[in-house]
Motif scaffolding. Structure first.
Motif, PDB file in Angstrom:
ATOM      1  N   SER A 166      76.099  -4.563  28.226  1.00  0.00           N
ATOM      2  CA  SER A 166      76.602  -3.209  27.935  1.00  0.00           C
ATOM      3  C   SER A 166      76.840  -2.439  29.228  1.00  0.00           C
ATOM      4  CB  SER A 166      75.606  -2.460  27.051  1.00  0.00           C
ATOM      5  OG  SER A 166      74.348  -2.361  27.704  1.00  0.00           O
ATOM      6  N   LYS A 167      77.823  -1.531  29.176  1.00  0.00           N
ATOM      7  CA  LYS A 167      78.231  -0.763  30.356  1.00  0.00           C
ATOM      8  C   LYS A 167      77.876   0.720  30.245  1.00  0.00           C
ATOM      9  CE  LYS A 167      80.127  -4.453  32.146  1.00  0.00           C
ATOM     10  NZ  LYS A 167      79.502  -5.136  33.308  1.00  0.00           N
ATOM     11  N   THR A 168      77.980   1.292  29.070  1.00  0.00           N
ATOM     12  CA  THR A 168      77.773   2.735  28.906  1.00  0.00           C
ATOM     13  C   THR A 168      76.334   3.034  28.492  1.00  0.00           C
ATOM     14  OG1 THR A 168      78.437   2.694  26.572  1.00  0.00           O
ATOM     15  CG2 THR A 168      80.179   2.981  28.228  1.00  0.00           C
ATOM     16  N   VAL A 169      75.896   4.258  28.827  1.00  0.00           N
ATOM     17  CA  VAL A 169      74.546   4.688  28.486  1.00  0.00           C
ATOM     18  C   VAL A 169      74.393   4.828  26.976  1.00  0.00           C
ATOM     19  CG1 VAL A 169      72.847   6.533  28.788  1.00  0.00           C
ATOM     20  CG2 VAL A 169      74.329   5.860  30.699  1.00  0.00           C
ATOM     21  N   LYS A 170      75.437   5.293  26.321  1.00  0.00           N
ATOM     22  CA  LYS A 170      75.385   5.475  24.870  1.00  0.00           C
ATOM     23  C   LYS A 170      75.159   4.148  24.163  1.00  0.00           C
ATOM     24  CE  LYS A 170      78.051   7.432  21.030  1.00  0.00           C
ATOM     25  NZ  LYS A 170      79.335   8.110  20.647  1.00  0.00           N
ATOM     26  N   GLU A 171      75.851   3.135  24.598  1.00  0.00           N
ATOM     27  CA  GLU A 171      75.693   1.813  23.971  1.00  0.00           C
ATOM     28  C   GLU A 171      74.297   1.259  24.229  1.00  0.00           C
ATOM     29  OE1 GLU A 171      77.928  -2.582  23.920  1.00  0.00           O
ATOM     30  OE2 GLU A 171      78.559  -1.006  25.334  1.00  0.00           O
ATOM     31  N   LYS A 172      73.769   1.463  25.430  1.00  0.00           N
ATOM     32  CA  LYS A 172      72.420   0.980  25.741  1.00  0.00           C
ATOM     33  C   LYS A 172      71.369   1.671  24.875  1.00  0.00           C
ATOM     34  CE  LYS A 172      73.390  -0.286  30.554  1.00  0.00           C
ATOM     35  NZ  LYS A 172      73.043  -0.043  31.977  1.00  0.00           N
ATOM     36  N   GLN A 173      71.490   2.965  24.725  1.00  0.00           N
ATOM     37  CA  GLN A 173      70.516   3.697  23.918  1.00  0.00           C
ATOM     38  C   GLN A 173      70.542   3.256  22.457  1.00  0.00           C
ATOM     39  OE1 GLN A 173      71.420   7.832  24.595  1.00  0.00           O
ATOM     40  NE2 GLN A 173      70.445   7.874  26.621  1.00  0.00           N
ATOM     41  N   GLN A 197      66.683  -3.312  32.859  1.00  0.00           N
ATOM     42  CA  GLN A 197      67.343  -2.011  32.741  1.00  0.00           C
ATOM     43  C   GLN A 197      66.617  -0.941  33.545  1.00  0.00           C
ATOM     44  OE1 GLN A 197      70.322  -1.783  31.194  1.00  0.00           O
ATOM     45  NE2 GLN A 197      70.077  -3.991  30.853  1.00  0.00           N
ATOM     46  N   SER A 218      66.449   3.487  33.159  1.00  0.00           N
ATOM     47  CA  SER A 218      67.613   3.899  32.373  1.00  0.00           C
ATOM     48  C   SER A 218      67.498   3.512  30.907  1.00  0.00           C
ATOM     49  CB  SER A 218      68.885   3.291  32.960  1.00  0.00           C
ATOM     50  OG  SER A 218      68.834   1.867  32.890  1.00  0.00           O
TER      51      SER A 218
END
Length: 319
Positions: A254-261, A297, A300
């Motif tokens: 994953s690249k975006t913070v939203k997707e990681k969360q 990770q 983050s």
């Protein structure tokens, strides 16, 4: 008495001398004189004798020199044959050693010592594998397995740095362990600039497994049987565990913070109020995979309080 019709005068008189022209190119001896000297032996000249002696001497020198060269060549050939014979003996001894099963003393085994690693033809007799990993994403799961499998399936890890990496990562010293006795599995960890962790089983057949979670799937099949989550008869439970492993792979890519969360929330749901992931009775391959990807990770990941306590439990068992 012969009878002739008429008599003719001879056209050429051989008794008279023939005039020799002055412009002749060369002269020839009379044929009769050459016939008289044909059977006589002629003594060779002194120059021809010297020339023949010189040639004979050179031939003798070449013969003597070739004898010395042949003796040296035969000596080198004997040395090579002796070295090849010794090498063949060493290879046979090595093959005999590799065919011997790994032995672990009974005093070094814990309560799970009765769980052994199943045979794996892909790994060969030596059970050596090579893992390429990026310094940006250390495969902590390998370190965790070496810790929890140290009794039932000892793993020896050695790490090296590829030329594509300027300097060894700070985590390189962590990925070194000592094994008592003969290890069941040898992992050669090579730090290299690769897009994702890659395991090479057989370089000749180009068999490779890409992705840390896929590597864990493979190791669960060749490691101790009580860590083989796919052996569960409950297929819905196996599918649930596979889904968690897939989410680990998604988080790593994953690249975006939203997707990681969003993926971290799925981990929190899988843990629930249980001590281990998906309600497992003890630490499993699934916990090892989630723990490794969350450590990669760093801060983050924004872990919940439940996941933070779970990470502490994993650290105490896997580090």
């Amino acid at each position: 008495m012969s009878v002739c019709m008429f008599k003719l005068r001879p056209i050429v008189n051989h008794d008279e001398p023939l005039p020799v022209p002055s412009h002749n190119m060369y002269t020839m001896k009379p044929v009769q004189e050459a016939a008289r000297t044909q059977g006589q032996d002629k003594a060779p000249s002194s120059a021809a004798t010297v020339r023949l002696a010189d040639i004979s001497g050179r031939v003798q020198e070449l013969i003597q020199g070739s004898k010395g060269d042949m003796a040296a060549l035969e000596g080198r050939q004997e040395d090579i044959l002796k070295k090849l014979s010794k090498l063949r003996i060493d290879i046979e001894e090595l093959r005999a050693i590799l065919r011997q099963p790994s032995q672990v003393t009974a005093s070094s085994l814990s309560t799970s010592s009765n769980v052994k690693c199943p045979p794996c033809p892909e790994l060969g007799e030596s059970r050596d594998i090579v893992v390429y990993a990026s310094p940006k994403n250390p495969p902590y799961s390998l370190l965790g397995l070496a810790r929890v499998w140290r009794a039932s399936c000892p793993i020896q890890i050695s790490n090296h740095t590829h030329s594509s990496v300027k300097e060894a990562p700070s985590a390189a010293l962590t990925f070194v362990n000592e094994v008592t006795g003969v290890p069941n599995l040898k992992i050669i960890l090579i730090w290299k600039e690769v897009p994702e962790t890659e395991l090479v089983i057989n370089p000749i057949r180009h068999i490779a497994v890409r992705g840390e979670t896929n590597i864990l799937r493979f190791l669960s099949r060749v490691g101790p049987t009580d860590y083989a989550y796919e052996a569960n008869s409950n297929l819905s439970q196996v599918a649930l565990l596979d889904e968690v492993l897939d989410n680990c792979q998604r988080l790593a890519r994953s690249k975006t913070v939203k997707e990681k969360q969003a993926i971290v929330r799925t981990f929190n749901a899988s843990l629930g109020k249980s001590e281990w992931m998906c309600g497992q009775p003890k630490l499993s391959i699934i916990d090892t995979a989630v723990w490794s990807v969350l450590k990669q990770q760093g801060p983050s990941a924004a872990l919940t309080q439940t996941l933070t306590k779970w990470m502490e439990r994993c650290d105490s068992m896997l580090l």
